[in-house]
Design a protein around this motif. Structure first.
Motif, PDB file in Angstrom:
ATOM      1  N   MET A   1       0.514  -1.213  -0.165  1.00 30.51           N
ATOM      2  CA  MET A   1       0.226   0.319  -0.345  1.00 30.51           C
ATOM      3  C   MET A   1       0.948   1.092  -0.156  1.00 30.51           C
ATOM      4  N   ALA A   2       2.327   1.909   0.996  1.00 31.14           N
ATOM      5  CA  ALA A   2       2.657   2.333   0.653  1.00 31.14           C
ATOM      6  C   ALA A   2       3.622   3.105  -0.668  1.00 31.14           C
ATOM      7  N   ASP A   3       3.834   1.715  -1.129  1.00 35.13           N
ATOM      8  CA  ASP A   3       5.100   1.936  -2.727  1.00 35.13           C
ATOM      9  C   ASP A   3       3.293   2.168  -3.424  1.00 35.13           C
ATOM     10  N   ASP A   4       2.416   1.395  -2.996  1.00 35.86           N
ATOM     11  CA  ASP A   4       1.194   2.417  -4.525  1.00 35.86           C
ATOM     12  C   ASP A   4       1.044   3.449  -4.559  1.00 35.86           C
ATOM     13  N   LYS A   5       1.324   3.886  -2.634  1.00 36.36           N
ATOM     14  CA  LYS A   5       0.147   5.385  -2.519  1.00 36.36           C
ATOM     15  C   LYS A   5       2.053   6.073  -3.292  1.00 36.36           C
ATOM     16  N   ALA A   6       2.992   5.740  -3.159  1.00 35.17           N
ATOM     17  CA  ALA A   6       4.535   6.643  -3.714  1.00 35.17           C
ATOM     18  C   ALA A   6       3.914   6.654  -4.965  1.00 35.17           C
ATOM     19  N   ARG A   7       4.050   5.818  -5.256  1.00 42.09           N
ATOM     20  CA  ARG A   7       3.508   6.070  -6.959  1.00 42.09           C
ATOM     21  C   ARG A   7       2.408   6.770  -8.115  1.00 42.09           C
ATOM     22  N   ILE A   8       0.905   6.842  -6.754  1.00 40.04           N
ATOM     23  CA  ILE A   8       0.226   7.866  -7.024  1.00 40.04           C
ATOM     24  C   ILE A   8       0.926   8.790  -7.637  1.00 40.04           C
ATOM     25  N   PHE A   9       1.646   9.055  -5.871  1.00 44.84           N
ATOM     26  CA  PHE A   9       1.787  11.047  -5.829  1.00 44.84           C
ATOM     27  C   PHE A   9       2.959  10.833  -6.678  1.00 44.84           C
ATOM     28  N   GLU A  10       3.869   9.712  -7.830  1.00 43.01           N
ATOM     29  CA  GLU A  10       4.663  10.440  -8.147  1.00 43.01           C
ATOM     30  C   GLU A  10       3.887  11.158  -9.413  1.00 43.01           C
ATOM     31  N   LEU A  11       2.934   9.941  -9.472  1.00 44.31           N
ATOM     32  CA  LEU A  11       2.254  10.096 -11.453  1.00 44.31           C
ATOM     33  C   LEU A  11       1.640  10.857 -11.646  1.00 44.31           C
ATOM     34  N   ILE A  12      -0.009  11.799 -10.208  1.00 46.28           N
ATOM     35  CA  ILE A  12      -0.609  12.263  -9.782  1.00 46.28           C
ATOM     36  C   ILE A  12      -0.089  14.107 -10.801  1.00 46.28           C
ATOM     37  N   PRO A  13       1.176  14.751 -10.440  1.00 50.66           N
ATOM     38  CA  PRO A  13       2.062  15.775 -11.317  1.00 50.66           C
ATOM     39  C   PRO A  13       1.928  15.776 -12.407  1.00 50.66           C
ATOM     40  N   GLN A  14       2.491  14.122 -12.403  1.00 47.58           N
ATOM     41  CA  GLN A  14       3.562  14.281 -14.528  1.00 47.58           C
ATOM     42  C   GLN A  14       1.688  14.305 -15.450  1.00 47.58           C
ATOM     43  N   VAL A  15       0.979  13.965 -14.807  1.00 48.79           N
ATOM     44  CA  VAL A  15      -0.504  14.157 -16.160  1.00 48.79           C
ATOM     45  C   VAL A  15      -1.125  15.177 -16.208  1.00 48.79           C
ATOM     46  N   PHE A  16      -0.084  16.037 -15.575  1.00 50.85           N
ATOM     47  CA  PHE A  16      -0.716  17.472 -15.303  1.00 50.85           C
ATOM     48  C   PHE A  16      -0.253  18.242 -17.031  1.00 50.85           C
ATOM     49  N   PRO A  17      -0.186  18.498 -17.821  1.00 53.56           N
ATOM     50  CA  PRO A  17       0.551  19.249 -18.691  1.00 53.56           C
ATOM     51  C   PRO A  17       1.709  20.694 -18.106  1.00 53.56           C
ATOM     52  N   GLU A  18       0.341  21.105 -17.934  1.00 51.90           N
ATOM     53  CA  GLU A  18       1.345  22.815 -17.259  1.00 51.90           C
ATOM     54  C   GLU A  18       2.278  21.993 -16.303  1.00 51.90           C
ATOM     55  N   ASN A  19       2.371  21.353 -15.984  1.00 53.11           N
ATOM     56  CA  ASN A  19       3.966  21.317 -15.069  1.00 53.11           C
ATOM     57  C   ASN A  19       5.149  20.346 -16.183  1.00 53.11           C
ATOM     58  N   ARG A  20       4.437  20.451 -16.948  1.00 50.19           N
ATOM     59  CA  ARG A  20       5.757  19.852 -18.326  1.00 50.19           C
ATOM     60  C   ARG A  20       5.535  21.428 -19.000  1.00 50.19           C
ATOM     61  N   ASP A  21       5.211  22.655 -19.107  1.00 46.50           N
ATOM     62  CA  ASP A  21       5.389  24.006 -19.505  1.00 46.50           C
ATOM     63  C   ASP A  21       4.664  23.933 -20.998  1.00 46.50           C
ATOM     64  N   GLU A  22       3.589  23.003 -20.893  1.00 44.07           N
ATOM     65  CA  GLU A  22       2.454  22.830 -22.248  1.00 44.07           C
ATOM     66  C   GLU A  22       1.132  23.400 -21.906  1.00 44.07           C
ATOM     67  N   PRO A  23       0.282  23.280 -22.292  1.00 42.16           N
ATOM     68  CA  PRO A  23      -1.117  24.169 -22.219  1.00 42.16           C
ATOM     69  C   PRO A  23      -1.973  23.278 -20.955  1.00 42.16           C
ATOM     70  N   LYS A  24      -2.773  24.116 -20.366  1.00 41.51           N
ATOM     71  CA  LYS A  24      -3.172  23.163 -19.261  1.00 41.51           C
ATOM     72  C   LYS A  24      -4.617  21.881 -20.626  1.00 41.51           C
ATOM     73  N   VAL A  25      -5.038  20.884 -19.786  1.00 40.67           N
ATOM     74  CA  VAL A  25      -6.057  20.678 -20.638  1.00 40.67           C
ATOM     75  C   VAL A  25      -7.191  20.469 -19.599  1.00 40.67           C
ATOM     76  N   ARG A  26      -8.012  20.828 -20.355  1.00 41.08           N
ATOM     77  CA  ARG A  26      -9.675  21.459 -19.525  1.00 41.08           C
ATOM     78  C   ARG A  26     -10.428  19.729 -19.037  1.00 41.08           C
ATOM     79  N   GLY A  27     -10.692  19.579 -17.765  1.00 39.95           N
ATOM     80  CA  GLY A  27     -11.291  18.726 -17.251  1.00 39.95           C
ATOM     81  C   GLY A  27     -10.220  18.159 -16.805  1.00 39.95           C
ATOM     82  N   ARG A  28      -8.795  17.980 -16.796  1.00 43.59           N
ATOM     83  CA  ARG A  28      -7.429  17.187 -15.893  1.00 43.59           C
ATOM     84  C   ARG A  28      -7.820  16.586 -14.704  1.00 43.59           C
TER      85      ARG A  28
END
Length: 74
Positions: free
Chosen positions: A21-48
């Protein structure tokens, strides 16, 4: 005939599942910022934010805090 698991075996399984569970939670916390394009200097995605809230079961505020790096897994 199979013997039921001993208490020690059950405790070891609890330990293993708690770590998973701890490993899964850590992975989720890694993935969440990655799926927001604005964190990659790309345009925001509406509804993300809504998509991530629905996928994670976390509140909008909590996902936004994870996205912004203000919360780390404990």
């Amino acid at each position: 005939m199979n013997n039921p698991p001993s208490d020690e075996e059950k405790i070891e399984e609890i330990r293993m599942r708690t770590q998973r569970m701890a490993d899964d939670k850590a992975r989720i916390f890694e993935l969440i910022p990655q799926v927001f394009p604005e964190n990659r200097d790309e345009p925001k995605v509406r509804g993300r934010l809504t998509e991530v809230v629905e996928a994670s079961g976390f509140t909008r505020e909590y996902v936004a805090r994870i996205r912004d790096g203000k919360v780390k897994p404990s």
